[in-house]
Enzyme design. Structure first.
Site, PDB file in Angstrom:
ATOM      1  N   TYR A   1     -34.823 -26.503 -16.782  1.00 29.81           N
ATOM      2  CA  TYR A   1     -35.291 -26.070 -15.465  1.00 29.81           C
ATOM      3  C   TYR A   1     -35.424 -24.547 -15.422  1.00 29.81           C
ATOM      4  CZ  TYR A   1     -35.156 -24.982 -10.477  1.00 29.81           C
ATOM      5  OH  TYR A   1     -35.433 -24.474  -9.233  1.00 29.81           O
ATOM      6  N   GLU A   2     -34.509 -23.845 -16.061  1.00 30.26           N
ATOM      7  CA  GLU A   2     -34.522 -22.390 -16.066  1.00 30.26           C
ATOM      8  C   GLU A   2     -35.429 -21.822 -17.161  1.00 30.26           C
ATOM      9  OE1 GLU A   2     -30.403 -21.124 -16.114  1.00 30.26           O
ATOM     10  OE2 GLU A   2     -30.190 -21.569 -13.977  1.00 30.26           O
TER      11      GLU A   2
ATOM     12  N   TYR B   1     -24.963 -27.385 -11.121  1.00 29.92           N
ATOM     13  CA  TYR B   1     -26.158 -28.196 -11.324  1.00 29.92           C
ATOM     14  C   TYR B   1     -25.983 -29.538 -10.636  1.00 29.92           C
ATOM     15  CZ  TYR B   1     -29.893 -30.768 -13.687  1.00 29.92           C
ATOM     16  OH  TYR B   1     -31.003 -31.509 -13.961  1.00 29.92           O
ATOM     17  N   VAL B   2     -27.051 -29.960  -9.967  1.00 28.91           N
ATOM     18  CA  VAL B   2     -27.131 -31.299  -9.395  1.00 28.91           C
ATOM     19  C   VAL B   2     -28.426 -31.917  -9.920  1.00 28.91           C
ATOM     20  CG1 VAL B   2     -27.309 -32.656  -7.276  1.00 28.91           C
ATOM     21  CG2 VAL B   2     -25.821 -30.642  -7.340  1.00 28.91           C
TER      22      VAL B   2
ATOM     23  N   GLY C   1     -30.076 -32.742  -2.303  1.00 25.99           N
ATOM     24  CA  GLY C   1     -30.219 -32.996  -0.875  1.00 25.99           C
ATOM     25  C   GLY C   1     -29.135 -33.904  -0.322  1.00 25.99           C
TER      26      GLY C   1
ATOM     27  N   GLY D   1     -25.828 -33.235  -0.531  1.00 24.84           N
ATOM     28  CA  GLY D   1     -24.616 -32.491  -0.221  1.00 24.84           C
ATOM     29  C   GLY D   1     -23.719 -32.224  -1.411  1.00 24.84           C
TER      30      GLY D   1
ATOM     31  N   ASN E   1     -35.672 -18.326  -8.350  1.00 26.35           N
ATOM     32  CA  ASN E   1     -35.164 -19.617  -7.887  1.00 26.35           C
ATOM     33  C   ASN E   1     -34.921 -19.582  -6.371  1.00 26.35           C
ATOM     34  OD1 ASN E   1     -33.937 -22.094  -7.527  1.00 26.35           O
ATOM     35  ND2 ASN E   1     -32.581 -21.891  -9.289  1.00 26.35           N
TER      36      ASN E   1
ATOM     37  N   TYR F   1     -27.787 -20.708  -1.130  1.00 25.99           N
ATOM     38  CA  TYR F   1     -26.588 -19.869  -1.211  1.00 25.99           C
ATOM     39  C   TYR F   1     -26.443 -18.984   0.025  1.00 25.99           C
ATOM     40  CZ  TYR F   1     -26.681 -21.260  -6.146  1.00 25.99           C
ATOM     41  OH  TYR F   1     -26.706 -21.966  -7.318  1.00 25.99           O
TER      42      TYR F   1
END
Length: 159
Positions: A23-24, A85-86, A92, A94, A123, A130
């Site tokens: 992703y990064e 990381y999720v 979404g 939580g 990002n 945050y």
């Protein structure tokens, strides 16, 4: 649900680290092995700590890896969040907020005065998230890093 990572979680943490690196846009830099993660988290002298976020079915939805740092200005330890990381299909729900809440709880419980992490400047979804929690960007600071050849060259300079 947030729980402390166990040795059985190392393969899923490793997989998610690679997903995060992809992703990064830096998958080629993600060279850590499962063995290295296991040693850092569960070896004789653990230097890394982990939390797992589980979904309603008990499956891992995300993770946080952190270590202690120290503020010479505050005179106390703090937490540096290395990775949060999720999984995309679990976002979404939580889980990210729950992981950060648990890290903040650890800080408060232990008398740590800082919870810090880095985020890539592009990002925007994460930055917005945050900020919504009250986190403040440290825009006046620039992160520096020595790795690979530059680290080896400087580290082998005679005293």
């Amino acid at each position: 649900m947030i729980r402390t990572a166990t040795p059985a979680d190392v393969p899923v943490i490793h997989t998610m680290i690679r997903e995060l690196a992809d992703y990064e846009k830096a998958l080629h830099e993600a060279r850590a092995t499962e063995e290295q993660l296991h040693d850092a988290l569960f070896g004789e002298h653990p230097a890394l700590f982990g939390l797992i976020a589980e979904d309603e079915s008990g499956e891992p939805a995300g993770f946080a890896l952190w270590f202690r740092n120290f503020s010479t200005w505050r005179g106390t330890h703090g937490i540096y969040l290395e990775d949060l990381y999720v999984s995309p299909d679990k976002r979404g729900g939580g889980h990210g907020k729950a992981l950060l809440t648990e890290l903040a709880r650890i800080c408060v419980e232990r008398g740590y005065h800082r919870l810090e992490w880095s985020v890539l400047d592009w990002n925007e979804p994460s930055i917005g998230f945050y900020k919504s929690l009250g986190a403040v960007p440290m825009d006046e600071w620039t992160v520096f890093r020595l790795t690979d050849g530059a680290l080896a060259e400087l580290g082998s300079t005679p005293r």
